[in-house]
Design an enzyme around this catalytic site. Structure first.
Site, PDB file in Angstrom:
ATOM      1  N   HIS A  55       8.504  -5.557  -2.408  1.00 12.75           N
ATOM      2  CA  HIS A  55       7.233  -4.783  -2.973  1.00 12.75           C
ATOM      3  C   HIS A  55       8.267  -3.469  -1.974  1.00 12.75           C
ATOM      4  O   HIS A  55       7.932  -2.762  -1.301  1.00 12.75           O
ATOM      5  CB  HIS A  55       5.902  -4.634  -2.851  1.00 12.75           C
ATOM      6  CG  HIS A  55       5.988  -5.390  -4.113  1.00 12.75           C
ATOM      7  ND1 HIS A  55       4.953  -4.726  -5.378  1.00 12.75           N
ATOM      8  CD2 HIS A  55       5.344  -6.174  -4.092  1.00 12.75           C
ATOM      9  CE1 HIS A  55       4.933  -5.536  -6.705  1.00 12.75           C
ATOM     10  NE2 HIS A  55       5.157  -7.206  -5.199  1.00 12.75           N
ATOM     11  N   GLU A  66       7.227  -0.125  -2.827  1.00 12.75           N
ATOM     12  CA  GLU A  66       6.730   0.959  -2.613  1.00 12.75           C
ATOM     13  C   GLU A  66       5.665   0.963  -1.837  1.00 12.75           C
ATOM     14  O   GLU A  66       4.381   1.406  -1.707  1.00 12.75           O
ATOM     15  CB  GLU A  66       6.605   1.508  -4.248  1.00 12.75           C
ATOM     16  CG  GLU A  66       4.932   0.712  -5.209  1.00 12.75           C
ATOM     17  CD  GLU A  66       5.664  -0.922  -5.042  1.00 12.75           C
ATOM     18  OE1 GLU A  66       4.723  -1.933  -5.163  1.00 12.75           O
ATOM     19  OE2 GLU A  66       6.883  -1.668  -4.678  1.00 12.75           O
ATOM     20  N   CYS A 100       9.617  -7.135  -8.301  1.00 16.66           N
ATOM     21  CA  CYS A 100       8.569  -8.908  -8.793  1.00 16.66           C
ATOM     22  C   CYS A 100       9.007  -9.291  -9.441  1.00 16.66           C
ATOM     23  O   CYS A 100       9.824 -10.138 -10.072  1.00 16.66           O
ATOM     24  CB  CYS A 100       7.512  -7.734  -8.077  1.00 16.66           C
ATOM     25  SG  CYS A 100       6.464  -9.265  -7.865  1.00 16.66           S
TER      26      CYS A 100
END
Length: 364
Positions: free
Chosen positions: A337, A339, A253
């Site tokens: 993202h 994760e 990001c």
């Protein structure tokens, strides 16, 4: 008893709703953005990347599974205010430890409900992301008030959300040492690294290249974070120095944007950004499509990438850059993202690619 609250936008429109959470005792300013996630509101609320923003949930009912601290992405709530169509006053979940109203009162965050979030989202899509304010003052609003909204701008966002001291997160049977450069890091980045045997040292955003290199890391993780990436010239300069050491690096990001800027690329602001857990992204080398979780208002301009870099992920909605790999150093980055479990786990492989980079680095 709920207050009558008005959301005033910089294009002159206003919407009326009711308050929950912390009372609006003074005007609350912020950049009004929407997110399309149907679940994950706890992660949204505690994501530091929303610093200084008034967040609109497009999904109509929010709060139905309550407040679950184990799912938080940071220690605090950094958004300015929260807007929903309807909030659930009686959540039902065996893990719940409270409701949104009580949580917002504790964190001093105002909420706004009973508002047409569908219409508001359409306005943002047409006009673009814009500033807004919550106020108890009824209309009409003067042109001077509207103009002052347009001049408002979030300042020093990364400094406001980054930790102030290094923190160490050991892994069970840790075999790699990773420095997490914290620009507003989500906790799940640390969890994913720990799960793969990486001891993580999280360092403040204002750390110098010398301080980071002195930790002798096997790899460097550049975290997510809020604001305009170009507002961080000091970080970009230090990152450029770190890149000269050829330490394996993975950016997510804002970290992705800062890495690109350090190599001479440029970034630009999107009309209304990408925020939600359903953003389709294509991997250029394989042609595989991933559903990703995203939260950003800026993007790397692919046409400005240096010769030693190439775009390796592309957003299928607007063709913007979603990932970059570098041939002149062991580094890669993504705008989304990995994760955040959007697929739910398909882009976790990027953490494994990072481990492979560190393994090759050790092997010389």
């Amino acid at each position: 008893m709920s207050q009558q609250i008005y959301l005033v936008l910089e294009n002159g429109e206003y919407l009326e709703g009711k308050s929950f959470g912390a009372p609006v005792s003074e005007e609350i300013l912020g950049e009004v953005v929407f997110t399309t996630g149907m679940t994950g509101y706890l992660e949204t609320l505690t994501d530091p990347s929303y610093y200084g923003q008034i967040v609109v949930q497009t999904f109509p009912l929010i709060g139905n599974y309550g407040i679950i601290p184990e799912d938080f992405e940071s220690r605090n709530v950094f958004l300015s205010a929260y807007i929903v169509r309807e909030w659930c006053q009686n959540p039902s979940n065996y893990r719940s430890e409270g409701n949104l109203d009580t949580f917002f009162k504790e964190k001093n965050i105002p909420g706004l409900y009973d508002i047409d979030t569908r219409y508001l989202t359409k306005v943002i899509r047409e006009y673009g992301v814009m500033n807004g304010k919550l106020t108890t003052k009824a209309p009409p609003y003067t042109q001077a008030e509207i103009e002052s909204l347009k001049q408002s701008r979030v300042q020093k966002a990364v400094e406001a959300v980054s930790r102030t001291e290094p923190e160490y997160y050991p892994a069970e049977n840790g075999c790699y040492d990773v420095v997490l450069w914290d620009f507003g890091a989500k906790q799940n980045i640390i969890r994913e690294l720990n799960r793969r045997g990486c001891n993580v040292t999280a360092v403040p955003a204002m750390s110098t290249a010398g301080e980071i290199i002195a930790l002798h890391p096997d790899g460097i993780m550049l975290s997510n974070g809020p604001g305009d990436p170009q507002d961080n010239p000091g970080v970009i300069e230090e990152l450029k120095k770190v890149c000269g050491e050829n330490i394996p690096t993975f950016g997510i990001c804002l970290g992705h944007q800062l890495l690109a800027l350090s190599q001479g690329a440029k970034t630009g602001k999107l009309k209304y950004g990408h925020r939600g857990a359903n953003q389709p992204v294509k991997e250029m080398d394989t042609g595989r499509i991933y559903m990703t979780s995203q939260n950003h208002g800026y993007a790397v301009l692919s046409e400005t990438l240096p010769p030693d870099a190439q775009m390796n992920f592309m957003n299928l909605n607007d063709k913007t850059c979603e990932g970059v790999s570098y041939r002149n150093m062991p580094a890669f980055s993504v705008q989304f993202h990995p994760e955040a479990c959007a697929g739910p786990k398909d882009t976790e492989i990027l953490f494994d690619r990072f481990l492979k980079l560190m393994s090759d680095y050790r092997a010389g």
